[in-house]
Design an enzyme around this catalytic site. Structure first.
Site, PDB file in Angstrom:
ATOM      1  CB  CYS A  79      -0.943   0.005   1.194  1.00  0.00           C
ATOM      2  SG  CYS A  79      -0.089   0.096   2.774  1.00  0.00           S
ATOM      3  CB  CYS A 149      -2.833   0.943   9.365  1.00  0.00           C
ATOM      4  SG  CYS A 149      -3.253   1.367   7.671  1.00  0.00           S
TER       5      CYS A 149
END
Length: 194
Positions: A79, A149
Protein backbone atom coordinates in the site's frame (compact mmCIF):
# COMPACT_ATOMS: atom_id res chain seq x y z
CA UNK A 1 -20.43 16.65 16.36
CA UNK A 2 -17.05 16.15 14.84
CA UNK A 3 -16.04 18.22 11.84
CA UNK A 4 -14.20 16.64 8.96
CA UNK A 5 -12.05 18.51 6.46
CA UNK A 6 -12.97 17.73 2.87
CA UNK A 7 -11.32 19.47 -0.08
CA UNK A 8 -10.55 22.61 1.91
CA UNK A 9 -14.00 23.10 3.41
CA UNK A 10 -15.44 21.88 6.68
CA UNK A 11 -18.16 19.25 6.61
CA UNK A 12 -20.00 17.85 9.61
CA UNK A 13 -19.77 14.16 10.27
CA UNK A 14 -23.01 12.26 10.73
CA UNK A 15 -24.39 12.22 14.25
CA UNK A 16 -24.87 9.01 16.19
CA UNK A 17 -28.61 9.31 15.53
CA UNK A 18 -27.98 9.46 11.77
CA UNK A 19 -25.57 6.53 11.95
CA UNK A 20 -28.11 4.49 13.91
CA UNK A 21 -30.89 5.20 11.40
CA UNK A 22 -28.97 3.96 8.36
CA UNK A 23 -29.80 0.57 6.95
CA UNK A 24 -27.49 -2.33 7.79
CA UNK A 25 -25.71 -2.41 4.43
CA UNK A 26 -24.97 1.32 4.69
CA UNK A 27 -23.32 1.04 8.09
CA UNK A 28 -19.60 0.84 8.72
CA UNK A 29 -18.12 -2.64 8.89
CA UNK A 30 -17.49 -2.09 12.56
CA UNK A 31 -21.07 -1.13 13.51
CA UNK A 32 -23.13 -3.58 15.58
CA UNK A 33 -26.96 -3.47 15.62
CA UNK A 34 -28.58 -0.19 16.57
CA UNK A 35 -29.36 0.46 20.21
CA UNK A 36 -26.76 -1.85 21.68
CA UNK A 37 -24.19 -0.58 24.16
CA UNK A 38 -21.46 -1.88 21.86
CA UNK A 39 -22.76 0.35 19.06
CA UNK A 40 -22.11 3.48 21.09
CA UNK A 41 -18.71 2.28 22.32
CA UNK A 42 -17.58 1.51 18.78
CA UNK A 43 -18.85 4.84 17.50
CA UNK A 44 -16.83 6.58 20.22
CA UNK A 45 -13.78 4.63 19.03
CA UNK A 46 -14.51 5.65 15.45
CA UNK A 47 -14.42 9.25 16.64
CA UNK A 48 -11.09 8.43 18.31
CA UNK A 49 -9.76 7.23 14.94
CA UNK A 50 -10.86 10.44 13.25
CA UNK A 51 -9.45 12.54 16.10
CA UNK A 52 -6.02 10.88 15.92
CA UNK A 53 -6.02 11.40 12.14
CA UNK A 54 -7.14 15.03 12.23
CA UNK A 55 -5.06 15.99 15.30
CA UNK A 56 -2.12 13.58 15.44
CA UNK A 57 -0.09 13.59 18.64
CA UNK A 58 3.73 13.58 18.88
CA UNK A 59 4.50 14.34 15.24
CA UNK A 60 8.16 15.02 14.49
CA UNK A 61 11.52 13.39 15.07
CA UNK A 62 14.14 13.05 17.78
CA UNK A 63 17.93 13.26 17.49
CA UNK A 64 18.77 9.81 16.14
CA UNK A 65 22.47 10.25 16.92
CA UNK A 66 21.70 10.29 20.64
CA UNK A 67 22.36 6.91 22.27
CA UNK A 68 19.15 7.18 24.30
CA UNK A 69 17.06 7.35 21.11
CA UNK A 70 15.92 4.33 19.11
CA UNK A 71 14.42 4.60 15.63
CA UNK A 72 12.17 2.17 13.82
CA UNK A 73 11.47 2.56 10.10
CA UNK A 74 8.92 0.16 8.63
CA UNK A 75 6.84 0.11 5.48
CA UNK A 76 4.24 -1.89 3.60
CA UNK A 77 5.12 -2.33 -0.07
CA UNK A 78 1.56 -3.33 -0.98
CA UNK A 79 0.00 0.00 0.00
CA UNK A 80 2.99 2.34 0.27
CA UNK A 81 2.54 3.27 3.95
CA UNK A 82 5.78 4.10 5.80
CA UNK A 83 6.17 4.78 9.52
CA UNK A 84 9.27 6.16 11.23
CA UNK A 85 9.02 6.03 15.03
CA UNK A 86 11.59 7.56 17.39
CA UNK A 87 11.63 6.70 21.09
CA UNK A 88 13.76 8.31 23.78
CA UNK A 89 14.48 6.06 26.74
CA UNK A 90 15.54 7.06 30.23
CA UNK A 91 18.66 4.96 30.64
CA UNK A 92 18.36 4.74 34.43
CA UNK A 93 14.80 3.41 34.53
CA UNK A 94 14.40 1.90 31.06
CA UNK A 95 11.13 3.77 30.43
CA UNK A 96 10.15 5.63 27.29
CA UNK A 97 10.15 9.33 28.16
CA UNK A 98 9.47 10.80 24.73
CA UNK A 99 8.30 9.55 21.37
CA UNK A 100 7.80 11.07 17.92
CA UNK A 101 6.62 9.73 14.58
CA UNK A 102 6.42 10.63 10.92
CA UNK A 103 4.06 8.65 8.73
CA UNK A 104 3.59 8.72 5.00
CA UNK A 105 0.36 6.92 4.30
CA UNK A 106 -3.38 6.71 4.72
CA UNK A 107 -5.43 8.11 7.58
CA UNK A 108 -5.53 4.77 9.39
CA UNK A 109 -1.72 4.58 9.35
CA UNK A 110 -1.45 8.12 10.72
CA UNK A 111 -4.05 7.42 13.42
CA UNK A 112 -2.36 4.12 14.36
CA UNK A 113 1.01 5.85 14.71
CA UNK A 114 -0.44 8.70 16.73
CA UNK A 115 -2.31 6.35 19.06
CA UNK A 116 0.81 4.20 19.48
CA UNK A 117 2.87 7.19 20.63
CA UNK A 118 0.31 8.04 23.30
CA UNK A 119 0.17 4.40 24.35
CA UNK A 120 3.91 3.82 24.82
CA UNK A 121 4.94 7.09 26.46
CA UNK A 122 5.85 6.40 30.08
CA UNK A 123 5.97 2.63 29.68
CA UNK A 124 8.99 0.40 30.31
CA UNK A 125 10.56 -1.14 27.20
CA UNK A 126 9.36 -4.66 28.01
CA UNK A 127 5.73 -3.49 28.30
CA UNK A 128 5.99 -1.44 25.10
CA UNK A 129 7.34 -4.48 23.26
CA UNK A 130 4.23 -6.46 24.25
CA UNK A 131 1.84 -4.09 22.46
CA UNK A 132 0.01 -5.97 19.72
CA UNK A 133 -1.60 -4.71 16.55
CA UNK A 134 -4.94 -6.06 17.78
CA UNK A 135 -4.81 -3.65 20.74
CA UNK A 136 -4.42 -0.70 18.37
CA UNK A 137 -6.97 -1.98 15.85
CA UNK A 138 -9.58 -2.63 18.54
CA UNK A 139 -9.13 0.76 20.16
CA UNK A 140 -9.38 2.64 16.86
CA UNK A 141 -12.03 0.31 15.37
CA UNK A 142 -10.04 -0.32 12.21
CA UNK A 143 -11.86 -2.28 9.48
CA UNK A 144 -10.27 -5.55 8.32
CA UNK A 145 -8.89 -3.95 5.17
CA UNK A 146 -6.87 -1.50 7.34
CA UNK A 147 -5.41 -3.97 9.85
CA UNK A 148 -2.04 -3.72 8.13
CA UNK A 149 -1.78 -0.15 9.48
CA UNK A 150 -1.89 -1.36 13.07
CA UNK A 151 0.57 -4.12 12.16
CA UNK A 152 2.98 -1.47 10.86
CA UNK A 153 2.68 0.38 14.17
CA UNK A 154 3.49 -2.82 16.09
CA UNK A 155 6.48 -3.46 13.84
CA UNK A 156 7.65 0.15 14.29
CA UNK A 157 7.82 -0.06 18.09
CA UNK A 158 9.64 -3.38 17.93
CA UNK A 159 12.14 -1.97 15.42
CA UNK A 160 12.68 1.16 17.55
CA UNK A 161 13.32 -0.92 20.66
CA UNK A 162 15.73 -3.18 18.75
CA UNK A 163 17.57 -0.10 17.42
CA UNK A 164 17.84 1.37 20.91
CA UNK A 165 19.13 -1.91 22.33
CA UNK A 166 21.70 -2.25 19.53
CA UNK A 167 23.07 1.15 20.55
CA UNK A 168 23.19 0.03 24.18
CA UNK A 169 25.30 -3.06 23.46
CA UNK A 170 28.26 -0.88 22.51
CA UNK A 171 27.64 1.43 25.46
CA UNK A 172 27.38 -1.47 27.91
CA UNK A 173 30.78 -2.78 26.85
CA UNK A 174 32.43 0.53 27.80
CA UNK A 175 30.42 1.03 30.98
CA UNK A 176 32.86 0.66 33.87
CA UNK A 177 30.30 0.81 36.66
CA UNK A 178 30.59 -2.11 39.12
CA UNK A 179 33.53 -3.60 37.26
CA UNK A 180 36.19 -2.59 39.75
CA UNK A 181 38.72 -5.26 40.57
CA UNK A 182 40.80 -5.63 43.67
CA UNK A 183 44.09 -3.79 43.42
CA UNK A 184 47.34 -5.66 43.59
CA UNK A 185 49.44 -5.23 46.75
CA UNK A 186 53.07 -5.99 47.13
CA UNK A 187 54.07 -8.16 50.08
CA UNK A 188 57.59 -9.46 50.54
CA UNK A 189 58.49 -8.68 46.97
CA UNK A 190 55.60 -10.68 45.51
CA UNK A 191 52.55 -9.19 43.94
CA UNK A 192 49.37 -10.47 45.55
CA UNK A 193 45.97 -9.82 44.05
CA UNK A 194 43.15 -9.68 46.51
Amino acid sequence: MLSIRTAGRMAKSPSLKTLASRRYHEKDMCSPPQGSYLFFVLQANLHKLIDHYMNPRNVGSLNRKDTSVGTGLVGAPACGDVIRLDIQVDEATGTIVDTRFKTFGCGSAIASSSYLTTLIKGKPLDEAAKIKNTDIAAELCLPPVKLHCSLLAEDAIKAAIANYQSKRVGAAATNLAQTSKAFAKETDGFEVIQ
